[in-house]
Scaffold this motif. Structure first.
Motif, PDB file in Angstrom:
ATOM      1  N   ALA A  23       0.824  -1.203   0.000  1.00  0.00           N
ATOM      2  CA  ALA A  23       0.000   0.000   0.000  1.00  0.00           C
ATOM      3  C   ALA A  23       0.859   1.254   0.000  1.00  0.00           C
ATOM      4  CB  ALA A  23      -0.922  -0.007   1.220  1.00  0.00           C
ATOM      5  N   LEU A  24       0.221   2.366  -0.374  1.00  0.00           N
ATOM      6  CA  LEU A  24       0.870   3.674  -0.294  1.00  0.00           C
ATOM      7  C   LEU A  24       0.528   4.282   1.062  1.00  0.00           C
ATOM      8  CD1 LEU A  24       0.885   3.095  -3.366  1.00  0.00           C
ATOM      9  CD2 LEU A  24       0.522   5.530  -3.741  1.00  0.00           C
ATOM     10  N   THR A  25       1.532   4.548   1.856  1.00  0.00           N
ATOM     11  CA  THR A  25       1.310   5.091   3.193  1.00  0.00           C
ATOM     12  C   THR A  25       1.955   6.471   3.328  1.00  0.00           C
ATOM     13  OG1 THR A  25       3.307   4.030   4.076  1.00  0.00           O
ATOM     14  CG2 THR A  25       1.244   2.766   4.167  1.00  0.00           C
ATOM     15  N   ASP A  26       1.605   7.156   4.388  1.00  0.00           N
ATOM     16  CA  ASP A  26       2.163   8.490   4.672  1.00  0.00           C
ATOM     17  C   ASP A  26       2.005   9.423   3.476  1.00  0.00           C
ATOM     18  OD1 ASP A  26       2.943   7.562   7.173  1.00  0.00           O
ATOM     19  OD2 ASP A  26       4.935   6.985   6.474  1.00  0.00           O
ATOM     20  N   ALA A  40       4.098  13.275  -1.717  1.00  0.00           N
ATOM     21  CA  ALA A  40       5.059  12.291  -1.203  1.00  0.00           C
ATOM     22  C   ALA A  40       4.310  11.104  -0.615  1.00  0.00           C
ATOM     23  CB  ALA A  40       5.964  12.925  -0.150  1.00  0.00           C
ATOM     24  N   PHE A  41       4.933   9.931  -0.657  1.00  0.00           N
ATOM     25  CA  PHE A  41       4.334   8.740  -0.068  1.00  0.00           C
ATOM     26  C   PHE A  41       5.424   7.709   0.189  1.00  0.00           C
ATOM     27  CE2 PHE A  41       4.298   8.252  -4.638  1.00  0.00           C
ATOM     28  CZ  PHE A  41       4.685   6.934  -4.866  1.00  0.00           C
ATOM     29  N   VAL A  42       5.075   6.676   0.910  1.00  0.00           N
ATOM     30  CA  VAL A  42       6.009   5.591   1.207  1.00  0.00           C
ATOM     31  C   VAL A  42       5.418   4.292   0.695  1.00  0.00           C
ATOM     32  CG1 VAL A  42       7.166   4.265   3.030  1.00  0.00           C
ATOM     33  CG2 VAL A  42       6.951   6.763   3.234  1.00  0.00           C
ATOM     34  N   ARG A  43       6.256   3.494   0.030  1.00  0.00           N
ATOM     35  CA  ARG A  43       5.805   2.177  -0.428  1.00  0.00           C
ATOM     36  C   ARG A  43       6.936   1.183  -0.235  1.00  0.00           C
ATOM     37  NH1 ARG A  43       3.666  -0.582  -6.031  1.00  0.00           N
ATOM     38  NH2 ARG A  43       1.786  -1.434  -5.072  1.00  0.00           N
ATOM     39  N   GLY A  44       6.649   0.120   0.460  1.00  0.00           N
ATOM     40  CA  GLY A  44       7.669  -0.887   0.691  1.00  0.00           C
ATOM     41  C   GLY A  44       8.872  -0.339   1.428  1.00  0.00           C
ATOM     42  N   GLY A  45       8.646   0.647   2.290  1.00  0.00           N
ATOM     43  CA  GLY A  45       9.743   1.242   3.037  1.00  0.00           C
ATOM     44  C   GLY A  45      10.551   2.256   2.255  1.00  0.00           C
ATOM     45  N   ARG A  46      10.152   2.528   1.019  1.00  0.00           N
ATOM     46  CA  ARG A  46      10.889   3.461   0.153  1.00  0.00           C
ATOM     47  C   ARG A  46      10.118   4.774   0.045  1.00  0.00           C
ATOM     48  NH1 ARG A  46      12.545   2.066  -6.130  1.00  0.00           N
ATOM     49  NH2 ARG A  46      14.174   3.654  -6.394  1.00  0.00           N
ATOM     50  N   ALA A  47      10.755   5.876   0.377  1.00  0.00           N
ATOM     51  CA  ALA A  47      10.115   7.191   0.301  1.00  0.00           C
ATOM     52  C   ALA A  47      10.189   7.700  -1.131  1.00  0.00           C
ATOM     53  CB  ALA A  47      10.797   8.161   1.253  1.00  0.00           C
ATOM     54  N   LEU A  48       9.025   7.988  -1.713  1.00  0.00           N
ATOM     55  CA  LEU A  48       8.943   8.417  -3.102  1.00  0.00           C
ATOM     56  C   LEU A  48       8.103   9.687  -3.200  1.00  0.00           C
ATOM     57  CD1 LEU A  48       8.155   4.918  -4.681  1.00  0.00           C
ATOM     58  CD2 LEU A  48      10.386   6.053  -4.626  1.00  0.00           C
ATOM     59  N   VAL A  49       8.157  10.299  -4.357  1.00  0.00           N
ATOM     60  CA  VAL A  49       7.352  11.490  -4.606  1.00  0.00           C
ATOM     61  C   VAL A  49       6.832  11.428  -6.036  1.00  0.00           C
ATOM     62  CG1 VAL A  49       9.348  12.871  -5.340  1.00  0.00           C
ATOM     63  CG2 VAL A  49       7.308  14.024  -4.498  1.00  0.00           C
TER      64      VAL A  49
END
Length: 362
Positions: A23-26, A40-49
């Protein structure tokens, strides 16, 4: 991207690209940028934008997204400070407009330092020595970009070959005339015709081509919150041309007293222009002899770009208050360009009458 369908659509697209999982969190909207939506979001522990473009007519959005993705992919193996590209979507099928996903740079823009509610920038303003260091890093970052070989990076097809410098005055004159034709003299910028003619009359020879960011100012640089450096963002206008344009635009928008951008960063400890020039020159290995002409071009070009938003506002496609504000700033840039061109004329006349080498800081 706050609506659930957008989140679900992005998640499906990321699955298809093989980007992490889950899931997309944060999920949170980021400040910055006057047109693009940045989330911005976090997926699989990876911070992405994800940066989603505004809805545009024609193919402009696709072209700019394709250009930016091409440049970021090419820069991946270099020491140019930039965010790492994860993927790009050139269609409107997923989120309604083209978009790109990159790794999140946890940072802040110095241009937001004028906002007293921003804790990070308040802290930076309280450390003049740190601000001086950041300013030097920014100049160095654009200098490192100027050192890159477009052909070696596979970017030489972004430009149109030799004659780039000579084409610039006519190109931006055409843009301005098109704007005027759309809304009449209400979009006229005083001094624009005089500056165009001066640029044509004084155009320097082409130099070694390089990668040009095309929108070099403090607002397109993020200062890493962990103190590790800076990252240059927003590469939509990147091209192959003369990198002196980036240095010139950086100087034109540097928040010095009297600059149209002085309000952006108040009570700062940023280095003066001489330091910026020296840092860029050392990092790029390029001459700055032709810089004065490029300063006039940078002011003229940026004024035309800002005037584009004013035109859109007059057409009801952008907020009226923003359009009016950018028109005022565009006019300030034109006045500064006229002043700079006059200084160059005086310097050249003085040099012609004086049997010794002179140097005038512009």
């Amino acid at each position: 991207m706050s609506a659930d369908p957008d989140v679900f659509a992005l998640r499906a697209w990321l699955d298809a690209q093989g980007v992490e999982g889950g899931a997309l969190t944060d999920v949170r909207t980021l400040r910055g940028g006057t047109q693009n939506q940045i989330v911005a979001f976090v997926r699989g522990g990876r911070a992405l934008v994800v940066r989603r473009q505004p809805v545009r007519e024609g193919s402009a959005g696709v072209d700019s997204a394709r250009r930016e993705a091409k440049v970021l992919r090419a820069l991946a193996g270099t020491d140019v400070p930039h965010p790492r590209l994860v993927g790009v979507c050139l269609t409107a099928d997923v989120l309604g407009t083209p978009f790109q996903v990159s790794e999140l740079v946890e940072g802040t823009s110095l241009w937001e330092a004028a906002d007293p509610s921003d804790r990070e920038t308040r802290a930076l303003r309280a450390e003049p020595s740190r601000m001086h260091e950041i300013g030097a890093q920014i100049a160095t970052g654009f200098g490192v970009l100027a050192r890159q070989d477009p052909r070696a990076l596979g970017l030489d097809d972004l430009g149109r070959g030799s004659g780039w410098v000579a084409r610039q005055p006519e190109r931006w004159d055409r843009v301005l005339r098109t704007q005027r034709a759309q809304v009449g003299l209400a979009a006229r910028l005083e001094g624009a015709d005089e500056i165009h003619d001066w640029l044509v009359d004084h155009v320097p020879a082409d130099d070694q081509p390089g990668v040009v960011h095309g929108d070099a100012h403090l607002g397109n640089v993020l200062v890493h919150r962990d103190g590790s450096g800076v990252s240059i963002i927003d590469w939509e206008l990147a091209t192959v041309g003369d990198p002196l344009l980036d240095l010139a635009e950086l100087l034109v928008t540097w928040p010095t007293p009297g600059s149209p951008y002085a309000w952006r960063v108040r009570d700062h400890g940023l280095p003066d222009e001489a330091v910026v020039i020296d840092q860029w020159r050392a990092a790029s290995g390029r001459s700055v002899d032709r810089l004065p002409w490029f300063r006039v071009l940078a002011g003229y070009r940026l004024a035309v770009l800002l005037e584009g938003t004013h035109v859109r506002a007059l057409q009801g496609k952008a907020p009226q208050e923003i359009g009016a504000d950018l028109h005022r700033r565009a006019q300030e840039l034109m006045r500064n360009a006229l002043y700079t061109s006059a200084l160059i004329n005086i310097s050249n006349e003085f040099a012609a009458d004086t049997p010794r080498t002179t140097h005038v800081e512009l």
